[in-house]
Design an enzyme around this catalytic site. Sequence first.
Site, PDB file in Angstrom:
ATOM      1  N   GLU A   1       0.596  -1.263  -0.398  1.00  0.00           N
ATOM      2  CA  GLU A   1      -0.257  -0.015   0.244  1.00  0.00           C
ATOM      3  C   GLU A   1       0.715   0.953  -0.313  1.00  0.00           C
ATOM      4  O   GLU A   1       1.692   1.306   0.196  1.00  0.00           O
ATOM      5  CB  GLU A   1      -1.029  -0.224   1.111  1.00  0.00           C
ATOM      6  CG  GLU A   1      -1.712  -0.921   1.823  1.00  0.00           C
ATOM      7  CD  GLU A   1      -2.507  -0.962   3.028  1.00  0.00           C
ATOM      8  OE1 GLU A   1      -2.141  -0.125   3.410  1.00  0.00           O
ATOM      9  OE2 GLU A   1      -2.593  -1.947   3.372  1.00  0.00           O
TER      10      GLU A   1
ATOM     11  N   LYS B   1       1.941   4.041   1.396  1.00  0.00           N
ATOM     12  CA  LYS B   1       2.569   5.354   3.364  1.00  0.00           C
ATOM     13  C   LYS B   1       1.942   6.469   2.755  1.00  0.00           C
ATOM     14  O   LYS B   1       2.747   7.773   2.618  1.00  0.00           O
ATOM     15  CB  LYS B   1       4.262   4.956   3.403  1.00  0.00           C
ATOM     16  CG  LYS B   1       3.463   5.143   5.026  1.00  0.00           C
ATOM     17  CD  LYS B   1       5.126   5.206   5.742  1.00  0.00           C
ATOM     18  CE  LYS B   1       5.044   5.093   6.594  1.00  0.00           C
ATOM     19  NZ  LYS B   1       5.255   6.471   7.156  1.00  0.00           N
TER      20      LYS B   1
ATOM     21  N   ASP C   1       1.452  10.350   3.732  1.00  0.00           N
ATOM     22  CA  ASP C   1       1.946  11.043   4.958  1.00  0.00           C
ATOM     23  C   ASP C   1       1.354  12.098   5.439  1.00  0.00           C
ATOM     24  O   ASP C   1       1.198  13.529   4.950  1.00  0.00           O
ATOM     25  CB  ASP C   1       2.606  12.292   3.607  1.00  0.00           C
ATOM     26  CG  ASP C   1       4.386  12.830   4.391  1.00  0.00           C
ATOM     27  OD1 ASP C   1       4.087  12.480   5.676  1.00  0.00           O
ATOM     28  OD2 ASP C   1       5.055  13.750   3.866  1.00  0.00           O
TER      29      ASP C   1
ATOM     30  N   TYR D   1      -6.502   1.963   6.300  1.00  0.00           N
ATOM     31  CA  TYR D   1      -5.397   1.272   5.686  1.00  0.00           C
ATOM     32  C   TYR D   1      -6.058  -0.192   7.208  1.00  0.00           C
ATOM     33  O   TYR D   1      -4.919  -1.287   6.285  1.00  0.00           O
ATOM     34  CB  TYR D   1      -4.671   1.576   5.969  1.00  0.00           C
ATOM     35  CG  TYR D   1      -4.187   2.433   7.147  1.00  0.00           C
ATOM     36  CD1 TYR D   1      -3.867   2.269   8.482  1.00  0.00           C
ATOM     37  CD2 TYR D   1      -3.106   3.695   6.298  1.00  0.00           C
ATOM     38  CE1 TYR D   1      -3.032   2.948   9.363  1.00  0.00           C
ATOM     39  CE2 TYR D   1      -3.129   4.239   7.804  1.00  0.00           C
ATOM     40  CZ  TYR D   1      -2.502   4.091   8.763  1.00  0.00           C
ATOM     41  OH  TYR D   1      -2.255   4.767   9.645  1.00  0.00           O
TER      42      TYR D   1
ATOM     43  N   LYS E   1      10.609   2.930   2.470  1.00  0.00           N
ATOM     44  CA  LYS E   1      10.285   4.467   2.135  1.00  0.00           C
ATOM     45  C   LYS E   1      11.072   4.705   1.549  1.00  0.00           C
ATOM     46  O   LYS E   1      12.314   4.196   0.648  1.00  0.00           O
ATOM     47  CB  LYS E   1      11.787   5.229   4.016  1.00  0.00           C
ATOM     48  CG  LYS E   1      10.780   5.066   5.069  1.00  0.00           C
ATOM     49  CD  LYS E   1       9.587   5.454   5.462  1.00  0.00           C
ATOM     50  CE  LYS E   1      10.201   7.206   5.811  1.00  0.00           C
ATOM     51  NZ  LYS E   1      10.044   7.786   7.347  1.00  0.00           N
TER      52      LYS E   1
ATOM     53  N   CYS F   1      10.044  48.745  -9.829  1.00  0.00           N
ATOM     54  CA  CYS F   1      10.216  47.854 -11.026  1.00  0.00           C
ATOM     55  C   CYS F   1      10.960  47.501 -11.724  1.00  0.00           C
ATOM     56  O   CYS F   1      12.416  47.999 -11.906  1.00  0.00           O
ATOM     57  CB  CYS F   1       8.981  47.963 -11.589  1.00  0.00           C
ATOM     58  SG  CYS F   1       8.381  45.843 -12.724  1.00  0.00           S
TER      59      CYS F   1
ATOM     60  N   CYS G   1      10.331  48.070 -15.129  1.00  0.00           N
ATOM     61  CA  CYS G   1      10.183  49.189 -15.484  1.00  0.00           C
ATOM     62  C   CYS G   1      10.366  50.171 -15.376  1.00  0.00           C
ATOM     63  O   CYS G   1      10.033  51.129 -15.433  1.00  0.00           O
ATOM     64  CB  CYS G   1       8.343  49.680 -16.417  1.00  0.00           C
ATOM     65  SG  CYS G   1       7.359  48.815 -14.695  1.00  0.00           S
TER      66      CYS G   1
ATOM     67  N   CYS H   1       3.784  46.391  -9.337  1.00  0.00           N
ATOM     68  CA  CYS H   1       3.886  46.672 -10.244  1.00  0.00           C
ATOM     69  C   CYS H   1       2.951  47.440 -10.714  1.00  0.00           C
ATOM     70  O   CYS H   1       1.336  46.301 -11.283  1.00  0.00           O
ATOM     71  CB  CYS H   1       5.281  46.498 -11.402  1.00  0.00           C
ATOM     72  SG  CYS H   1       5.118  46.715 -12.951  1.00  0.00           S
TER      73      CYS H   1
ATOM     74  N   CYS I   1       3.559  47.655 -18.487  1.00  0.00           N
ATOM     75  CA  CYS I   1       5.331  46.620 -18.314  1.00  0.00           C
ATOM     76  C   CYS I   1       5.105  45.686 -18.624  1.00  0.00           C
ATOM     77  O   CYS I   1       4.916  44.668 -19.248  1.00  0.00           O
ATOM     78  CB  CYS I   1       5.434  46.712 -16.403  1.00  0.00           C
ATOM     79  SG  CYS I   1       6.819  45.492 -15.583  1.00  0.00           S
TER      80      CYS I   1
HETATM   81  S1  IVH Z   1      -0.403   0.376   8.856  1.00  0.00           S
HETATM   82  C1  IVH Z   1       1.034  -1.610  12.495  1.00  0.00           C
HETATM   83  N1  IVH Z   1      -0.491   0.899   6.731  1.00  0.00           N
HETATM   84  O1  IVH Z   1       2.614   5.186   9.373  1.00  0.00           O
HETATM   85  C2  IVH Z   1       0.850  -0.855  11.349  1.00  0.00           C
HETATM   86  N2  IVH Z   1       0.511   2.932   8.282  1.00  0.00           N
HETATM   87  O2  IVH Z   1       4.798   4.524  11.351  1.00  0.00           O
HETATM   88  C3  IVH Z   1       0.310   0.073  11.485  1.00  0.00           C
HETATM   89  N3  IVH Z   1       0.680   4.464   7.462  1.00  0.00           N
HETATM   90  O3  IVH Z   1       1.327   5.333  12.671  1.00  0.00           O
HETATM   91  C4  IVH Z   1      -0.211   0.646  10.722  1.00  0.00           C
HETATM   92  N4  IVH Z   1      -0.102   4.629   5.488  1.00  0.00           N
HETATM   93  O4  IVH Z   1      -0.101   6.750  10.315  1.00  0.00           O
HETATM   94  C5  IVH Z   1      -0.217   1.803   7.865  1.00  0.00           C
HETATM   95  N5  IVH Z   1      -0.764   2.683   4.410  1.00  0.00           N
HETATM   96  C6  IVH Z   1      -0.288   2.130   5.335  1.00  0.00           C
HETATM   97  C7  IVH Z   1       0.035   3.349   6.440  1.00  0.00           C
HETATM   98  C8  IVH Z   1       0.530   3.383   7.279  1.00  0.00           C
HETATM   99  C9  IVH Z   1       0.940   5.469   6.211  1.00  0.00           C
HETATM  100  C10 IVH Z   1       1.052   5.507   8.531  1.00  0.00           C
HETATM  101  C11 IVH Z   1       0.616   5.364  10.332  1.00  0.00           C
HETATM  102  C12 IVH Z   1       1.220   5.227  10.854  1.00  0.00           C
HETATM  103  C13 IVH Z   1       2.710   5.746  10.397  1.00  0.00           C
HETATM  104  C14 IVH Z   1       3.435   3.557  11.068  1.00  0.00           C
END
Ligand code: IVH
Length: 678
Positions: free
Chosen positions: A114, A116, A118, A231, A318, A412, A415, A430, A435
Amino acid sequence: MDEKILKHVKELREEIEKHNYHYYVMDNPLISDAEYDRLMRELIELEQRYPELITPDSPTQKVGGAVRDEFKKFVHPEPMLSLSNVYSETEFIEFYNRLARLIGVNKNFGMVVEPKYDGLAVELIYRDGIFEVGSTRGDGTTGEDVTENIRTIKSLPLNLRRSGKKGVKIPDELILRGEVIIYKEDFKKLNEKRLLDGEPLFANPRNAAAGSLKQLDSSITASRPLRIFIYSIVRPPDFIRTQWDFLNYARDLGFPVSVEATLIEKAYDVISFYNKMMEKRHNLKYDIDGIVIKVNEFEFQQLLGNIAKSPRWAVAFKFPPVQETTVVEDIIVQVGRTGALTPVAVLKPVRVGGVTVSRATLHNQDEINRLDIRIGDTVVVQRAGDVIPEIVKVILEKRREDVRKFNLPDKCPVCDTDVIKDIDEAVIRCPNEDCSARIVERIKHFVSRGAMNIEGLGEKIIERLVLDVKLVKDVTDLYSLTIDDLKKIEGFGDKSAQNILDSIEKSKKTTLKRFIYALGIRHVGENTASLISDYFKDIESLSSAGIDVLKKIPQIGDETANEIYSFFRNKKNMQTIKRLKEVGIEFEKVGLRVSDALSGMTFLITGTLVRFTRDEAKQLIVQNGGKVLSSVSKKLDYLIVGSDPGSKLKKAQEIGIKILSEEELIEMIKGRNGRLGI
Ligand code: IVH
């Protein structure tokens, strides 16, 4: 209570939830915003009339309102764990081998991969299908109860019986986890608005999401474009045995679940997914900082268990950072279309997230002061998606003695006109409409893809036309260019010149929306232009619209309405529009006419209507092919009468014009297969 009203309220709620789902979860609205607003208004009115009908799961409760002094603590039913990280293929393979060893080498297991997200982790508890508690992660054991704020998230279903597919089982208790985020484009708009309002900017979508979720006044949260992705599940019911089943189940219940999630069996497919997402991340609507890999079978997850605060059955892989350090070699000033002077940092080129960056916007003087950026400073630059790279902070430890402060000039740089500072904006401008920098930018905007879409007329050619050969002083000049004119530009032959002329010719057939956007009215981006073009039948009715009418356009505030109003009161602008029409610009009325139900009929409205504002009623008539007149005369077929009608009613009665109520108008449209919304 009247059964009929109860039933109607129930139907309205279902209808609204359905549209919330299509709009926010599927990104595929089925009706216009205006029609949606109408449904919502109807429900709000009913709930105001019968407050006993209001329930916490009503879609009207997404507007917030609760204000508190502090959040209550909330102890999670199970701790919210974090993920351990891997940063390379080798580290991932080590993780995978450990899984295979612990599960048993001869046993097959699946992996769900999946994005991750942010954003911010939250927990959601539903009891008997109704959203009950929403909380932040906190220290993992105890978080904050932000139920009222989470309730305002438009894409979150509040009642699973309403949002879910028919026949999906709903357990007594459902504990879900997900991430609250803000889409990159919503973030950009949010910050643009904050800049105009003189409020501090958010550093990135994550901070904006966190700041918005932790508001003590939930109506502020409601005004922020928060979204959520689900998730994971805690204490899953017996009928869900894998992560993959869970994601599909959550989707069936109407929750937003990423379409990127994939079920995989082989380690090397995980690596391909990682590489694919790394390439794709900049095109995703939201920020991600890696991928998450989870063992699919809950049975194996149980077997693997946790180490300290992270599960052994999942890992975050990551992405390399999109922040880098570099040096500000200079600060230059760009003059934009509206005259705004924008300071831009010239950077020592550096690779950030796979792209070489040599410029970063500094927004305005306030931003330079806030971050205390000086020429010669070592800074952290960040690139997020397609957005222009930005400086996040100065590394003060590396500041040399010879750094130089920077201040925007009083004149500016292009001009030499004295600049002005808008009273309520952080922006310096400006004011000179002629200009040359402003002319170039206006033309760049006019020809751009969302505007007149004149292909092949790039930045360099525009600069040549304006600055060197001086044949273009105004957008209208583009339409009188000849082959010989273009051939004055170095490198242009007959063929390339003809291609440009063809593109210019092609642009004459356009839409009202594109044209409005192309005009470059302040605060009128593509979205706003689209809203405006839905509202007016042609450029004439837009240009003569009064402030009050403009303010009634959905989502248009006072400031934008004022900008539009004054744009069309400026002689020069009106001259430009006139000339553009003279050269033959035509508007395709796409999407405007929805039926011919009222074709050939004329209408006039008097008094206050109930279901529509007067402008909406006019729009409705026009969209269904009717014509709206401005006074009572023999040419008038129908007078639509609301409450407190004016003298028009008397006059119409005198000359024997047919009188209709608002309801009769609606019936008339319906009866002729017309449409009440687009
Ligand atoms: S599963 C124990 N799935 O990552 C598993 N977490 O470092 C927990 N996060 O606090 C979460 N995308 O905020 C999971 N597809 C995803 C995620 C995800 C982002 C974040 C979440 C969690 C942090 C864990």
